[in-house]
Design a protein around this motif. Structure first.
Motif, PDB file in Angstrom:
ATOM      1  N   SER A  35       0.832  -1.160   0.006  1.00  0.00           N
ATOM      2  CA  SER A  35       0.176  -0.029   0.004  1.00  0.00           C
ATOM      3  C   SER A  35       0.945   1.007  -0.053  1.00  0.00           C
ATOM      4  O   SER A  35       1.913   1.207   0.259  1.00  0.00           O
ATOM      5  N   ALA A  36       0.286   2.338  -0.467  1.00  0.00           N
ATOM      6  CA  ALA A  36       1.032   3.609  -0.265  1.00  0.00           C
ATOM      7  C   ALA A  36       1.147   4.015   1.232  1.00  0.00           C
ATOM      8  O   ALA A  36       2.600   4.553   1.313  1.00  0.00           O
ATOM      9  N   LYS A  37       0.514   3.653   2.020  1.00  0.00           N
ATOM     10  CA  LYS A  37       0.984   3.705   3.358  1.00  0.00           C
ATOM     11  C   LYS A  37       2.055   3.096   3.933  1.00  0.00           C
ATOM     12  O   LYS A  37       3.038   3.749   4.529  1.00  0.00           O
ATOM     13  N   ASP A  38       2.357   1.702   3.513  1.00  0.00           N
ATOM     14  CA  ASP A  38       3.499   1.129   3.952  1.00  0.00           C
ATOM     15  C   ASP A  38       4.574   1.605   3.333  1.00  0.00           C
ATOM     16  O   ASP A  38       5.829   1.809   3.977  1.00  0.00           O
ATOM     17  N   LEU A  71       0.299   3.139  -8.484  1.00  0.00           N
ATOM     18  CA  LEU A  71      -0.605   2.328  -9.382  1.00  0.00           C
ATOM     19  C   LEU A  71      -1.538   1.360  -9.068  1.00  0.00           C
ATOM     20  O   LEU A  71      -1.256   0.683  -7.905  1.00  0.00           O
ATOM     21  N   GLU A  72      -2.652   1.309  -9.567  1.00  0.00           N
ATOM     22  CA  GLU A  72      -3.743   0.535  -9.253  1.00  0.00           C
ATOM     23  C   GLU A  72      -4.263  -0.201 -10.454  1.00  0.00           C
ATOM     24  O   GLU A  72      -4.208   0.027 -11.440  1.00  0.00           O
ATOM     25  N   PRO A  73      -4.398  -1.766 -10.041  1.00  0.00           N
ATOM     26  CA  PRO A  73      -4.857  -2.465 -11.173  1.00  0.00           C
ATOM     27  C   PRO A  73      -6.138  -2.152 -11.877  1.00  0.00           C
ATOM     28  O   PRO A  73      -6.992  -1.637 -11.046  1.00  0.00           O
ATOM     29  N   MET A  74      -6.368  -2.183 -13.123  1.00  0.00           N
ATOM     30  CA  MET A  74      -7.597  -2.012 -13.581  1.00  0.00           C
ATOM     31  C   MET A  74      -8.500  -3.108 -13.765  1.00  0.00           C
ATOM     32  O   MET A  74      -9.766  -2.897 -14.274  1.00  0.00           O
ATOM     33  N   GLY A  75      -7.996  -4.090 -13.603  1.00  0.00           N
ATOM     34  CA  GLY A  75      -8.872  -5.495 -13.677  1.00  0.00           C
ATOM     35  C   GLY A  75      -8.355  -6.461 -12.694  1.00  0.00           C
ATOM     36  O   GLY A  75      -7.385  -6.287 -12.066  1.00  0.00           O
ATOM     37  N   GLY A  76      -8.840  -7.772 -12.831  1.00  0.00           N
ATOM     38  CA  GLY A  76      -8.510  -8.671 -12.070  1.00  0.00           C
ATOM     39  C   GLY A  76      -7.090  -9.169 -12.473  1.00  0.00           C
ATOM     40  O   GLY A  76      -6.391  -8.839 -13.475  1.00  0.00           O
TER      41      GLY A  76
END
Length: 112
Positions: A35-38, A71-76
């Motif tokens: 995560s961004a927090k980590d 970055l975040e995934p756009m799908g599975g």
């Protein structure tokens, strides 16, 4: 370890010691965090990160560039691994499922 590496998924460093027509080395350091927090919790407490920023801001490092991207995934996501024996890609047949422990081609173990 100081600081805590909680949430670190992977870290890859590529060093290019001889860049054509330049008398400098290049280094690329890529880290992937849960995560961004980590990631934030690590870099605000890291003596190494603090030192690199000091060298950059004080001019000790003559060239320095950085990129911070979340970055975040756009799908599975399909989990992949590699066979230790034949180096073939081993991947899950379904999205969200962990890849098999053995290669479907030669039966060798994966790295997981």
């Amino acid at each position: 370890q100081v600081p805590d590496m909680k949430g670190l998924l992977a870290n890859v460093v590529a060093v290019f010691p001889d860049v054509h027509d330049q008398s400098v080395a290049k280094e690329i350091n890529l880290s992937a965090w849960e995560s961004a927090k980590d990631a934030h919790n690590w870099y605000v407490k890291s003596p190494g990160h603090k030192n690199a920023l000091f060298q950059h801001s004080s001019g000790i490092l003559k060239t320095f560039g950085n990129l911070l991207a979340s970055l975040e995934p756009m799908g599975g996501m399909r989990h992949q691994d590699r066979c230790r024996q034949c180096s073939r890609l081993v991947e899950a047949h379904e999205i969200g499922v962990v890849a098999p422990l053995r290669c479907g081609f030669c039966g060798g173990h994966t790295f997981r």
